[in-house]
Design an enzyme around this catalytic site. Structure first.
Site, PDB file in Angstrom:
ATOM      1  N   ALA A  68      -3.560   1.628   1.413  1.00 42.56           N
ATOM      2  CA  ALA A  68      -2.834   1.474   0.042  1.00 42.56           C
ATOM      3  C   ALA A  68      -1.326   2.281   1.100  1.00 42.56           C
ATOM      4  CB  ALA A  68      -3.245   2.842  -0.653  1.00 42.56           C
TER       5      ALA A  68
ATOM      6  N   GLY B   5      -7.543   2.315   1.107  1.00 41.65           N
ATOM      7  CA  GLY B   5      -7.876   0.438   0.012  1.00 41.65           C
ATOM      8  C   GLY B   5      -7.411  -0.376   1.168  1.00 41.65           C
TER       9      GLY B   5
ATOM     10  N   GLU C  19     -11.626  -0.632   1.569  1.00 40.74           N
ATOM     11  CA  GLU C  19     -11.423  -0.268  -0.187  1.00 40.74           C
ATOM     12  C   GLU C  19     -11.553  -2.163  -0.335  1.00 40.74           C
ATOM     13  OE1 GLU C  19      -9.368   3.193  -1.681  1.00 40.74           O
ATOM     14  OE2 GLU C  19     -11.094   3.308  -2.244  1.00 40.74           O
TER      15      GLU C  19
ATOM     16  N   GLU D 100      -8.413   8.936   3.517  1.00 36.23           N
ATOM     17  CA  GLU D 100      -7.547   9.165   2.678  1.00 36.23           C
ATOM     18  C   GLU D 100      -7.509  11.423   3.005  1.00 36.23           C
ATOM     19  OE1 GLU D 100      -9.669   6.601   2.513  1.00 36.23           O
ATOM     20  OE2 GLU D 100      -8.668   5.798   0.478  1.00 36.23           O
TER      21      GLU D 100
HETATM   22  N1  DAK Z   1       1.365   2.302   3.537  1.00 37.31           N
HETATM   23  C1  DAK Z   1       2.623   1.608   3.785  1.00 37.31           C
HETATM   24  N2  DAK Z   1       3.418   1.370   4.968  1.00 37.31           N
HETATM   25  C2  DAK Z   1       2.238   1.563   6.406  1.00 37.31           C
HETATM   26  C3  DAK Z   1       0.655   1.583   6.033  1.00 37.31           C
HETATM   27  C4  DAK Z   1       0.507   2.194   5.036  1.00 37.31           C
HETATM   28  N3  DAK Z   1      -0.963   2.470   4.219  1.00 37.31           N
HETATM   29  N4  DAK Z   1       0.830   2.575   7.118  1.00 37.31           N
HETATM   30  C5  DAK Z   1       1.584   1.543   8.296  1.00 37.31           C
HETATM   31  N5  DAK Z   1       2.638   0.997   7.681  1.00 37.31           N
HETATM   32  C6  DAK Z   1       3.616   0.948   7.840  1.00 37.31           C
HETATM   33  C7  DAK Z   1       4.295   2.120   9.328  1.00 37.31           C
HETATM   34  O1  DAK Z   1       4.967   3.201   8.289  1.00 37.31           O
HETATM   35  C8  DAK Z   1       5.089   1.136   9.644  1.00 37.31           C
HETATM   36  O2  DAK Z   1       6.427   0.559   9.101  1.00 37.31           O
HETATM   37  P1  DAK Z   1       7.713   1.080  10.007  1.00 37.31           P
HETATM   38  O3  DAK Z   1       7.851   2.769  10.138  1.00 37.31           O
HETATM   39  O4  DAK Z   1       7.713  -0.123  10.767  1.00 37.31           O
HETATM   40  O5  DAK Z   1       8.690   0.638   8.888  1.00 37.31           O
HETATM   41  C9  DAK Z   1       4.918  -0.058   9.902  1.00 37.31           C
HETATM   42  O6  DAK Z   1       3.592  -0.614   9.065  1.00 37.31           O
HETATM   43  C10 DAK Z   1       3.701  -0.607  11.555  1.00 37.31           C
HETATM   44  O7  DAK Z   1       2.959   0.780  11.583  1.00 37.31           O
HETATM   45  P2  DAK Z   1       2.913   1.551  13.214  1.00 37.31           P
HETATM   46  O8  DAK Z   1       4.117   1.730  13.705  1.00 37.31           O
HETATM   47  O9  DAK Z   1       2.309   3.302  12.591  1.00 37.31           O
HETATM   48  O10 DAK Z   1       2.120   1.399  13.685  1.00 37.31           O
HETATM   49  P3  DAK Z   1       0.649   1.865  14.801  1.00 37.31           P
HETATM   50  O11 DAK Z   1      -0.350   0.524  15.913  1.00 37.31           O
HETATM   51  O12 DAK Z   1       1.644   3.245  15.483  1.00 37.31           O
HETATM   52  O13 DAK Z   1      -0.492   2.506  14.068  1.00 37.31           O
HETATM   53  C11 DAK Z   1      -2.096   2.608  11.743  1.00 37.31           C
HETATM   54  C12 DAK Z   1      -1.295   1.992  13.157  1.00 37.31           C
HETATM   55  C13 DAK Z   1      -2.952   1.361  11.445  1.00 37.31           C
HETATM   56  C14 DAK Z   1      -2.870   3.812  12.905  1.00 37.31           C
HETATM   57  C15 DAK Z   1      -0.908   3.925  11.024  1.00 37.31           C
HETATM   58  O14 DAK Z   1      -0.132   3.214  10.948  1.00 37.31           O
HETATM   59  C16 DAK Z   1      -0.980   4.934  10.326  1.00 37.31           C
HETATM   60  O15 DAK Z   1      -2.123   5.455  10.616  1.00 37.31           O
HETATM   61  N6  DAK Z   1      -1.275   3.985   9.056  1.00 37.31           N
HETATM   62  C17 DAK Z   1      -1.866   4.924   7.982  1.00 37.31           C
HETATM   63  C18 DAK Z   1      -3.341   4.628   7.348  1.00 37.31           C
HETATM   64  C19 DAK Z   1      -3.367   5.314   6.426  1.00 37.31           C
HETATM   65  O16 DAK Z   1      -3.582   6.876   6.500  1.00 37.31           O
HETATM   66  N7  DAK Z   1      -3.654   4.340   5.182  1.00 37.31           N
HETATM   67  C20 DAK Z   1      -4.023   4.770   3.746  1.00 37.31           C
HETATM   68  C21 DAK Z   1      -5.439   5.530   3.823  1.00 37.31           C
HETATM   69  S1  DAK Z   1      -5.059   6.132   1.922  1.00 37.31           S
HETATM   70  C22 DAK Z   1      -4.407   6.899  -4.480  1.00 37.31           C
HETATM   71  C23 DAK Z   1      -3.638   7.799  -3.799  1.00 37.31           C
HETATM   72  C24 DAK Z   1      -3.682   7.672  -2.620  1.00 37.31           C
HETATM   73  C25 DAK Z   1      -4.239   6.317  -1.993  1.00 37.31           C
HETATM   74  C26 DAK Z   1      -4.592   5.953  -3.663  1.00 37.31           C
HETATM   75  C27 DAK Z   1      -4.387   5.665  -4.299  1.00 37.31           C
HETATM   76  N8  DAK Z   1      -4.010   7.019  -6.036  1.00 37.31           N
HETATM   77  C28 DAK Z   1      -2.490   8.128  -6.270  1.00 37.31           C
HETATM   78  C29 DAK Z   1      -4.415   7.245  -7.163  1.00 37.31           C
HETATM   79  C30 DAK Z   1      -4.906   6.171  -1.250  1.00 37.31           C
HETATM   80  C31 DAK Z   1      -5.183   5.161  -0.768  1.00 37.31           C
HETATM   81  C32 DAK Z   1      -5.254   4.797   1.076  1.00 37.31           C
HETATM   82  O17 DAK Z   1      -5.388   3.536   1.605  1.00 37.31           O
END
Ligand code: DAK
Length: 255
Positions: A66, A111, A114, A134
């Protein structure tokens, strides 16, 4: 014109290909992507469409979660509403009338994982990497992840991945049953197409009702729906054609 959040294309095999179109954000699922999914999966496809392939743009991610930037300051009511909305939309995908295959290259996290799990099957290459990280953000999966990961890989492995946030490699995902197939990068798309083409030769009502009953999961409702749909298929021309074709030693013509 505004760039669409999801690109749509129909192949010559009558497969709808949906591509999440946020490559710079690793296809993170923001409100625009979620609303576009909701709109697409609220409507039935025309009869000639045999199935859907859902993928991310580029090769780095199916969807990296997400969009974290969107919900940073949410409070209880907003967070709960967002979770319920996502659950409703992912349920529509899971109960869709034609098969939906997630084509997974790169990250399918949070997300995004999911979303892939709400699809009926998952096909990827060796870059496919799943995870529910998460817990590292101090939250838990909100779009059905605690339920679907458990159904797909079993409670013991699911709780380990949910509590550690560890990534699941393609090989492990395949072994756990999360990925249906892991193939060479250049074969991923065609593997999805072949599966959908084959399913497209089956009776559309049988396909739709099999999806609906199977996706309910083991429950009394699942058994009840199976019996109900079983009755329904016997009322249809489709079963008449399928059974006649078998008895006449010919191939059935369903569409
Ligand atoms: N959201 C927003 N932007 C994201 C993103 C995400 N989930 N994942 C990556 N990006 C963006 C990065 O910010 C970066 O943008 P800029 O800084 O260039 O503007 C761009 O994508 C490239 O990412 P990286 O530079 O980080 O790329 P790397 O190859 O170095 O790393 C990575 C790839 C996938 C390992 C890393 O980007 C990463 O760890 N991303 C986050 C993974 C993550 O934690 N995903 C979210 C899981 S939690 C809710 C509350 C919570 C949720 C849902 C609902 N409610 C309030 C109801 C949570 C949901 C989730 O999905």
């Amino acid at each position: 014109m505004e760039t669409p959040y999801i690109l749509k294309e129909i192949t010559e095999e009558n497969i709808l290909v949906l591509t999440i179109n946020r490559p710079k954000a690793l296809n993170a699922i923001n409100k625009g992507v979620m609303d576009a999914l909701g709109e697409i999966f609220s409507k039935r496809q025309p009869e000639h469409i045999v199935g859907v392939i859902l993928q991310g743009s580029g090769t780095k991610a199916f969807a990296a979660g997400a969009d974290i930037k969107e919900f940073a300051d949410y409070e209880y009511d907003q967070a709960k509403a967002l979770s319920q909305k996502g659950q409703r939309i992912y349920d529509k995908i899971e109960q869709y009338h034609v098969p939906v295959i997630a084509l997974v290259r790169g990250f399918a996290l949070g997300g995004g994982c999911e979303l892939a799990m709400a699809c009926h099957m998952r096909i990827g290459d060796e870059t496919a990497t799943f995870g529910q990280p998460e817990v590292k953000l101090g939250v838990l999966p909100g779009y059905g992840g605690t339920q679907r990961l458990t159904q797909l890989i079993g409670k013991a492995k699911a709780i380990e991945y949910l509590l550690t946030g560890n990534m699941i490699t393609a090989a492990d995902a395949h072994q756990l049953g999360l990925l249906n197939h892991v193939v060479e990068p250049e074969a991923v798309f065609n593997t999805c197409v072949s599966l959908l083409k084959k399913i497209g030769r089956m009776g559309p009502l049988a396909v739709e009702t099999t999806i609906k009953a199977t996706m309910l999961g083991p429950s009394q409702e699942g058994y009840d729906q199976e019996a109900h749909f079983f009755g329904e298929t016997f009322q249809s021309d489709e079963s008449t054609e399928g059974i006649s074709a078998f008895l006449e030693k010919r191939k059935p013509k369903f569409r």
